[in-house]
Design an enzyme around this catalytic site. Structure first.
Site, short mmCIF file in Angstrom:
data_model
loop_
_atom_site.label_atom_id
_atom_site.label_comp_id
_atom_site.label_asym_id
_atom_site.label_seq_id
_atom_site.Cartn_x
_atom_site.Cartn_y
_atom_site.Cartn_z
N ARG A 42 0.84 -1.20 0.00
CA ARG A 42 0.00 0.00 0.00
C ARG A 42 0.87 1.26 0.00
O ARG A 42 2.08 1.18 0.09
CB ARG A 42 -0.95 -0.02 1.21
CG ARG A 42 -0.19 -0.37 2.50
CD ARG A 42 -0.70 0.27 3.70
NE ARG A 42 -0.64 1.70 3.65
CZ ARG A 42 0.46 2.43 3.86
NH1 ARG A 42 1.63 1.85 4.11
NH2 ARG A 42 0.42 3.74 3.82
N GLY A 43 0.18 2.42 -0.04
CA GLY A 43 0.92 3.68 -0.12
C GLY A 43 1.05 4.06 -1.59
O GLY A 43 1.41 3.21 -2.43
N ALA A 44 0.76 5.32 -1.91
CA ALA A 44 0.66 5.73 -3.32
C ALA A 44 1.88 5.37 -4.17
O ALA A 44 1.75 4.66 -5.17
CB ALA A 44 0.35 7.23 -3.38
N ARG A 58 -6.79 0.05 -7.41
CA ARG A 58 -7.12 1.15 -6.49
C ARG A 58 -7.22 2.45 -7.29
O ARG A 58 -6.30 2.79 -8.03
CB ARG A 58 -6.06 1.27 -5.37
CG ARG A 58 -5.97 0.00 -4.51
CD ARG A 58 -5.24 0.26 -3.22
NE ARG A 58 -6.05 1.01 -2.28
CZ ARG A 58 -5.56 1.54 -1.17
NH1 ARG A 58 -4.29 1.43 -0.87
NH2 ARG A 58 -6.36 2.19 -0.32
N ASP A 93 -2.16 11.16 -2.05
CA ASP A 93 -2.40 10.14 -3.07
C ASP A 93 -2.63 10.75 -4.45
O ASP A 93 -2.41 10.10 -5.47
CB ASP A 93 -3.58 9.27 -2.68
CG ASP A 93 -3.20 8.37 -1.53
OD1 ASP A 93 -3.23 8.84 -0.37
OD2 ASP A 93 -2.81 7.22 -1.78
N ASN A 151 -5.80 12.43 0.41
CA ASN A 151 -4.97 11.58 1.25
C ASN A 151 -5.91 10.74 2.12
O ASN A 151 -7.14 10.87 2.04
CB ASN A 151 -4.01 12.42 2.11
CG ASN A 151 -2.95 11.57 2.80
OD1 ASN A 151 -2.33 10.71 2.15
ND2 ASN A 151 -2.75 11.75 4.08
O1 MRU Z 1 -4.89 3.15 1.86
P1 MRU Z 1 -3.41 3.40 1.96
O2 MRU Z 1 -2.81 2.85 3.19
O3 MRU Z 1 -2.69 2.99 0.70
O4 MRU Z 1 -3.31 5.00 2.05
C1 MRU Z 1 -2.04 5.57 2.06
C2 MRU Z 1 -2.05 7.05 2.26
O5 MRU Z 1 -3.09 7.68 2.30
C3 MRU Z 1 -0.72 7.74 2.28
O6 MRU Z 1 -0.73 8.84 3.12
C4 MRU Z 1 -0.37 8.19 0.85
O7 MRU Z 1 -0.47 7.12 -0.03
C5 MRU Z 1 0.97 8.79 0.74
S1 MRU Z 1 2.25 7.57 0.87
C6 MRU Z 1 3.74 8.31 0.62
#
Ligand code: MRU
Length: 345
Positions: A44-46, A87, A235, A245
């Protein structure tokens, strides 16, 4: 520290749904397993879902027959489309896949074996580049931090969310390395607890002092004068600076504005979507009601048939953002003009 590894043409990921209780590495062998890993937030994470899906594209296609190029390119398109649909909110995913697509079509006259290598080369490039972007974000963001700062963050925007050491957390890591007295508050981040499980885990592993709070405690902390700055990831950022986000970021920004606390968003250039004039058109992922009705898929905490609304992200209006920390520099208002100017660099 890494959240995914690509070694000997094999793709591995640290299963983030098991953290912090278990550190378990798994291998991504098929398209179905890649899709599941991203959809269920094992990865996970953008930025990270972009890098992971780029490698997953290669892993899924590397053993496909090479005789018929038209058939191969059709499979390539279908596979990229499936990975892209996992996603919707983080633009880094479609950004990474379209970058590979561009390279593939630039070499469409070459044999399939060469096209496969092109996919791999670009995936590697995207990973290395993201690592560098994290360092640059840290470098630029450091200028905004004072030695005694108590910084509040939301969700997880660190090692576990990127190919490097993060966006929001990269700034925090750099600050903690430079100054002895940096302190961090981590919002638990309901419903999936990325703050409690992941941010606390990685900050503690890296010996950065962190205190965990429930999301609904942030305003009180601010009123008590315990928060100097808020830094979060993003994101997708629209052309006017509106930033999507993790759900809860918007209310944090409202609270920060009320208490006159600087609110910073940290993100690489790959998180900007200049095709969107404002955040209104950012697609917001809605997730399974079970994520709210249970805690981490286990204990039920609400009546079984209760109605649930579960948007995974929200959009913070640009007016509530003090500055956006990017790899190219810190962008201050007016965002519409300055985003264009800085991203062109
Ligand atoms: O649903 P997730 O855990 O993928 O959400 C992640 C976030 O909202 C982070 O803050 C975002 O992706 C930035 S990661 C550098």
């Amino acid at each position: 520290m890494k959240a995914i590894k690509f070694k000997n043409k094999r793709l591995f990921y640290l299963d983030q749904t098991l953290l912090p209780l278990k550190e378990e590495w798994k291998e991504c062998l098929t398209l179905a397993s890649a899709v599941k890993a991203v959809k269920t937030l094992k990865v996970r994470g953008a930025p990270l879902i972009g890098v992971f899906s780029a490698y997953a594209l290669y892993v899924t296609l590397k053993d496909k027959p090479e005789k018929d190029k038209t058939v191969f390119l059709k499979t390539f398109e279908k596979t990229a489309e499936i990975l892209n649909s996992t996603r919707p909110t983080a633009v880094n995913l479609s950004w990474a896949l379209s970058r590979i697509r561009e390279k593939v079509y630039a070499r469409a006259d070459r044999p399939v074996a060469v096209i496969k290598q092109t996919i791999l080369r670009e995936a590697r490039f995207i990973e290395k580049e993201d690592e560098q972007l994290c360092f640059r974000i840290a470098e630029k963001g450091l200028a905004l931090i004072d030695g005694q700062d108590r910084i509040l963050t939301h969700c997880n925007a660190g090692f576990l969310a990127t190919a490097g050491n993060g966006t929001a957390l990269a700034v925090i890591y750099a600050a903690a390395e430079k100054y002895k007295n940096i302190r961090v508050y981590a919002d638990e981040t309901r419903p999936l607890l990325q703050g409690a499980r992941l941010t606390c885990w990685e900050l503690m592993k890296n010996r950065v002092p962190v205190t965990l709070i429930c999301d609904n405690m942030a305003a009180v902390l601010m009123a008590e004068g315990k928060v100097d700055k808020v830094i979060v990831g993003a994101d997708r950022i629209a052309a006017n600076g509106d930033a999507a986000n993790k759900i809860g970021t918007y209310s944090l920004a409202v609270n920060a504005a009320y208490h006159k606390i600087p609110f910073y968003v940290a993100a690489p250039f790959s998180t900007f979507d200049l095709s969107l004039v404002s955040g209104k058109n950012i697609p917001i992922e809605e997730r399974d009601p079970e994520e709210i009705k249970k805690i981490m898929g286990r204990s039920e905490i609400s009546p079984r048939r209760v109605k649930v609304y579960n948007p995974a992200f929200d959009v913070t209006p640009y007016k509530l953002i003090s500055a956006i920390i990017t790899d190219k520099g810190v962008i201050k208002p007016p965002f519409k003009k300055n985003i264009k100017k800085i991203l062109k660099k």
